[in-house]
Design a protein around this motif. Structure first.
Motif, PDB file in Angstrom:
ATOM      1  N   LEU A 395       0.831  -1.204   0.000  1.00  0.00           N
ATOM      2  CA  LEU A 395       0.000   0.000   0.000  1.00  0.00           C
ATOM      3  C   LEU A 395       0.861   1.247   0.000  1.00  0.00           C
ATOM      4  O   LEU A 395       0.556   2.243  -0.688  1.00  0.00           O
ATOM      5  N   THR A 396       1.934   1.229   0.773  1.00  0.00           N
ATOM      6  CA  THR A 396       2.850   2.373   0.794  1.00  0.00           C
ATOM      7  C   THR A 396       3.472   2.588  -0.579  1.00  0.00           C
ATOM      8  O   THR A 396       3.607   3.731  -1.049  1.00  0.00           O
ATOM      9  N   GLU A 397       3.823   1.496  -1.243  1.00  0.00           N
ATOM     10  CA  GLU A 397       4.391   1.605  -2.589  1.00  0.00           C
ATOM     11  C   GLU A 397       3.393   2.241  -3.551  1.00  0.00           C
ATOM     12  O   GLU A 397       3.752   3.129  -4.347  1.00  0.00           O
ATOM     13  N   ILE A 405      -4.416   7.091  -2.370  1.00  0.00           N
ATOM     14  CA  ILE A 405      -4.323   8.227  -1.453  1.00  0.00           C
ATOM     15  C   ILE A 405      -4.313   7.673  -0.040  1.00  0.00           C
ATOM     16  O   ILE A 405      -5.225   6.931   0.355  1.00  0.00           O
ATOM     17  N   GLU A 406      -3.286   8.014   0.729  1.00  0.00           N
ATOM     18  CA  GLU A 406      -3.198   7.556   2.115  1.00  0.00           C
ATOM     19  C   GLU A 406      -3.680   8.659   3.042  1.00  0.00           C
ATOM     20  O   GLU A 406      -3.187   9.789   2.982  1.00  0.00           O
ATOM     21  N   ASP A 407      -4.662   8.344   3.889  1.00  0.00           N
ATOM     22  CA  ASP A 407      -5.126   9.302   4.881  1.00  0.00           C
ATOM     23  C   ASP A 407      -4.246   9.221   6.118  1.00  0.00           C
ATOM     24  O   ASP A 407      -3.431   8.311   6.272  1.00  0.00           O
ATOM     25  N   SER A 408      -4.439  10.156   7.008  1.00  0.00           N
ATOM     26  CA  SER A 408      -3.603  10.233   8.196  1.00  0.00           C
ATOM     27  C   SER A 408      -3.874   9.090   9.168  1.00  0.00           C
ATOM     28  O   SER A 408      -3.133   8.901  10.125  1.00  0.00           O
ATOM     29  N   THR A 409      -4.936   8.327   8.952  1.00  0.00           N
ATOM     30  CA  THR A 409      -5.318   7.255   9.880  1.00  0.00           C
ATOM     31  C   THR A 409      -4.922   5.875   9.376  1.00  0.00           C
ATOM     32  O   THR A 409      -5.499   4.876   9.761  1.00  0.00           O
ATOM     33  N   ASN A 410      -3.923   5.811   8.458  1.00  0.00           N
ATOM     34  CA  ASN A 410      -3.476   4.520   7.924  1.00  0.00           C
ATOM     35  C   ASN A 410      -4.571   3.815   7.140  1.00  0.00           C
ATOM     36  O   ASN A 410      -4.671   2.596   7.169  1.00  0.00           O
TER      37      ASN A 410
END
Length: 757
Positions: A395-397, A405-410
């Protein structure tokens, strides 16, 4: 502001609505049944209307439900008793929401649009400021709204709220205004027990809570004006920004919204974005290649961000090489993008997708099978049958490649266009069996986690038989009730979307998920609850599962009770009785007893309660027996048999205390208060009611607190303790105002008749 000022302000509001409806005072009087003289007095501010009068006027003018609720709210007096003020302060929680997603780094341009949004901070007219950001997909509407929100956050000390309305989601599931209002009440710290029963009442509470606050509200991805208009706050302190592919002309015309129309980036802005992301030197060295890339990206920020991400992880690439790759990667999304360069933009998607690892590419494709608005690392692990650590890394990749899009809550979400692209890839590259296996793992993940959470929230509920989870579905097993509630809060929109989209070949998962969500949705998500249960009921029909069919009928009966639809509730509950197991039948009888009481049939209610006790005794279920005893005692008391009622409720109380069931104890203390009152043992009645109040206060059960305060007022009235009556009614009134209770005006009138302190 004095009561006279309040009445005058309300009169002006009525006149504005009447003129908007194109009606004279005489016409309104003829249709509403309110006299012309009465309407004139109201519009002149000479008197404040009763709730029934407001309802009649709103109906006669054919106002939308939300406007009618707002009109009724405005008619309420501003003066409150001390008790009411204290209670109101308790509801207006100290929760300050900070929900804006992270701002995109490297933002450039849009200065004209940002200046237009800045003008929302100093509106020209009274009322909450409203702005719209509209434009085609991928043009950067959300990015602009969120960036501006971060810039002006200091102007909104009461919080910043962000909600994705999913107006153009490829899943086809558009969030309803009622769902959004329920989410907003959660955000504002309203506990489930404090919620009004009806969607209109919840809407009224939401508007009341934000009326005097300074809150920024970003409602992203709106479908149209109809979806958004009910969500607009009143008052003058809030600012609302809507983003949409629709022009939202209705809001501009009728709500004086300030429109910001967003187009693709200019060549200069696009070049600046590339330079900011990949370095000014590279752009200066190869200006023609930079121009080719910008043209291939159709000047869309979304596509340019993908190119920049690709260049950033390969700093040795020349821009000319990147431009050549783009020219070789053509596909087509013209229907979705609606722009002439759609093929080139699709090429950017394809190019970014090919740049990630094979495992990340597979996850990207399978993520399109997830129907909800966002997903967790666990859900991603279930889709790909991989470990949590591996899923998090993939997911990070994808997020670093700007494909997610990554939110601040993982938690992670798709842009709509990328989700559609991922789905096309999944159909092309993953076999039917592979997609089916991934979908099965995801459904098992949600189902088994939901059931584990349900058991913590409602341990007394009759469990259902389920199959073991498929390997690698990685269900989460919360160990505490608070963890279970947090999981449901995070996932309930995903669960609703999954139930509504999972039925193709997964009927068992569909009804079991609907069943597992019942306790959580019963805490105020009533419209969703009924919709989900109806979907589950249809699944039991297709599966020809009669036992499951009866379970869902029982749940639907209780859901319709919550919204006051007793005839429909009785229909479902009667069906549940036919083939249900004894414990399920007993619960159906208890629910039918409540329906009968609400329809003035206390004798029938007693019969149902006695049948419930008999069945609970047969299956040796003590909690059910105690609740049935309390129900029997209550209905006997309503029929005037106070001596037997006292014995029944005392037995119930003893049993509930032994079992550690404080909710049932609170209800039974209330019953005992009523019984002691009618036996004219007023001191015991007061003591019983105070025990009930203590327990209901502990749980934050606003509905029952208001009811007990009204009962206590009756006892103090019989004792001729006028100050105590005034205090009880004041506390009940403050609670009922929050709940939009239909008897609020009646209680307010009783307080007026008591006179000043």
């Amino acid at each position: 502001m004095t009561d006279r000022d309040d009445a005058a302000a309300w009169g002006r509001l009525l006149r504005a609505h009447r003129l908007r409806a194109g009606m004279s005072q005489e016409q309104l009087a003829r249709v509403s049944g309110v006299s012309v003289r009465g309407i004139r007095m109201i519009e002149n501010g000479d008197r404040r209307p009763r709730a029934s009068t407001v309802t009649a006027l709103a109906k006669a003018m054919r106002l939308p439900e939300a406007d009618g609720v707002a009109l009724l709210e405005a008619a309420q007096p501003q003066a409150r008793t001390d008790a009411a003020s204290e209670s109101s302060a308790a509801v207006r929680s100290a929760v300050v929401p900070r929900q804006l997603p992270p701002a995109i780094a490297g933002f450039v341009g849009r200065e004209t649009e940002l200046s237009a949004l800045d003008r929302l901070l100093t509106p020209d007219a009274a009322g909450a400021a409203l702005g719209t950001i509209t434009g085609p997909a991928g043009v950067g509407k959300t990015t602009l709204a969120v960036l501006w929100g971060h810039r002006v956050a200091a102007h909104f000390p009461d919080g910043q709220i962000y909600i994705d309305l999913q107006g153009f989601s490829p899943t086809g599931k558009v969030v309803t205004p009622a769902e959004v209002v329920r989410t907003l009440l959660d955000t504002l710290g309203v506990r489930p027990a404090q919620l009004p029963h009806s969607p209109a009442g919840q809407l009224g509470l939401y508007r009341s809570l934000v009326a005097d606050k300074r809150i920024l509200m970003i409602l992203d991805n709106a479908r149209d004006t109809a979806q958004t208009r009910p969500l607009l706050p009143g008052g003058t302190g809030c600012v609302t920004v809507l983003t949409s592919r629709d022009q939202l002309t209705g809001l501009v015309a009728t709500e004086a919204a300030s429109p910001v129309v967003l187009d693709v980036m200019t060549a200069a802005e696009a070049r600046q974005l590339l330079a900011r992301r990949i370095g000014h030197d590279q752009v200066l060295l190869e200006p023609e290649a930079a121009g080719d890339i910008i043209a291939s990206c159709a000047h869309l920020p979304l596509a340019l961000a993908l190119v920049a991400a690709r260049a950033a992880v390969h700093p040795g690439f020349r821009l000319s090489a990147l431009a050549a790759e783009l020219r070789d990667a053509h596909r087509g999304l013209t229907a979705l993008l609606g722009v002439h360069s759609a093929t080139d933009v699709q090429a950017v998607f394809s190019w970014s997708y090919r740049a990630v690892s094979a495992d990340a590419a597979r996850l990207f494709r399978l993520l399109a099978l997830h129907h909800g608005p966002e997903l967790s690392v666990r859900a991603a692990a279930a889709l790909t049958a991989t470990s949590l650590r591996k899923a998090a890394s993939l997911l990070t990749e994808l997020a670093r490649a700007n494909l997610l899009i990554e939110d601040s809550t993982n938690r992670y979400r798709f842009h709509d266009l990328l989700r559609a692209y991922a789905f096309d890839l999944a159909v092309e590259h993953d076999s039917d069996d592979a997609r089916d296996a991934a979908n099965h793992r995801l459904l098992d993940h949600y189902l088994h986690t939901a059931l584990a959470a349900e058991r913590l929230i409602n341990p007394q509920r009759i469990p259902i038989d389920i199959e073991a989870p498929t390997p690698d579905s990685v269900p989460y097993s919360p160990t505490k009730r608070a963890q279970a509630l947090t999981w449901f809060t995070q996932e309930h929109r995903n669960l609703c979307a999954t139930v509504q989209r999972a039925h193709d070949g997964y009927d068992k998962h569909t009804w079991q998920l609907a069943w597992a969500m019942t306790t959580y949705l019963a805490a105020g998500f009533w419209s969703e609850w009924i919709l989900i249960l109806e979907t589950g009921l249809a699944a039991t029909d297709r599966a020809d599962d009669k036992h499951a069919h009866n379970r869902i009928h029982l749940a639907l009966g209780n859901a319709h009770i919550r919204v006051g639809n007793m005839d429909e509730a009785r229909r479902h509950l009667t069906t549940a009785l036919k083939r249900g197991q004894p414990r399920s039948q007993a619960n159906a009888h208890l629910a039918l007893a409540f329906c009968a009481e609400q329809q003035g049939e206390s004798a029938l209610a007693l019969v149902h309660s006695e049948k419930a006790l008999q069945l609970f005794t047969e299956v040796d279920f003590p909690v059910g027996q105690a609740k049935a005893l309390n129900s029997i005692g209550w209905h006997r008391a309503k029929l005037g048999d106070y001596d037997h009622a006292l014995s029944d409720c005392q037995r119930a109380l003893t049993l509930l205390h032994e079992l550690g069931e404080p909710h049932g104890e609170a209800e039974t203390w209330d019953s005992l208060g009523y019984i002691h009152h009618h036996l004219r043992d007023f001191d015991e009645a007061v003591t019983s009611y105070r025990h009930a109040l203590e327990l209901h206060t502990e749980f934050g059960n606003t509905h029952n607190l208001a009811k007990v305060y009204l009962n206590l007022a009756e006892t103090h009235q019989a004792m001729k303790d006028v100050p105590a009556v005034r205090d009880d009614l004041g506390r009940a009134l403050s609670l009922m105002e929050k709940l939009e209770h239909p008897d609020t005006e009646h209680v307010r009138e009783r307080l007026r008749l008591l006179g000043p302190r």
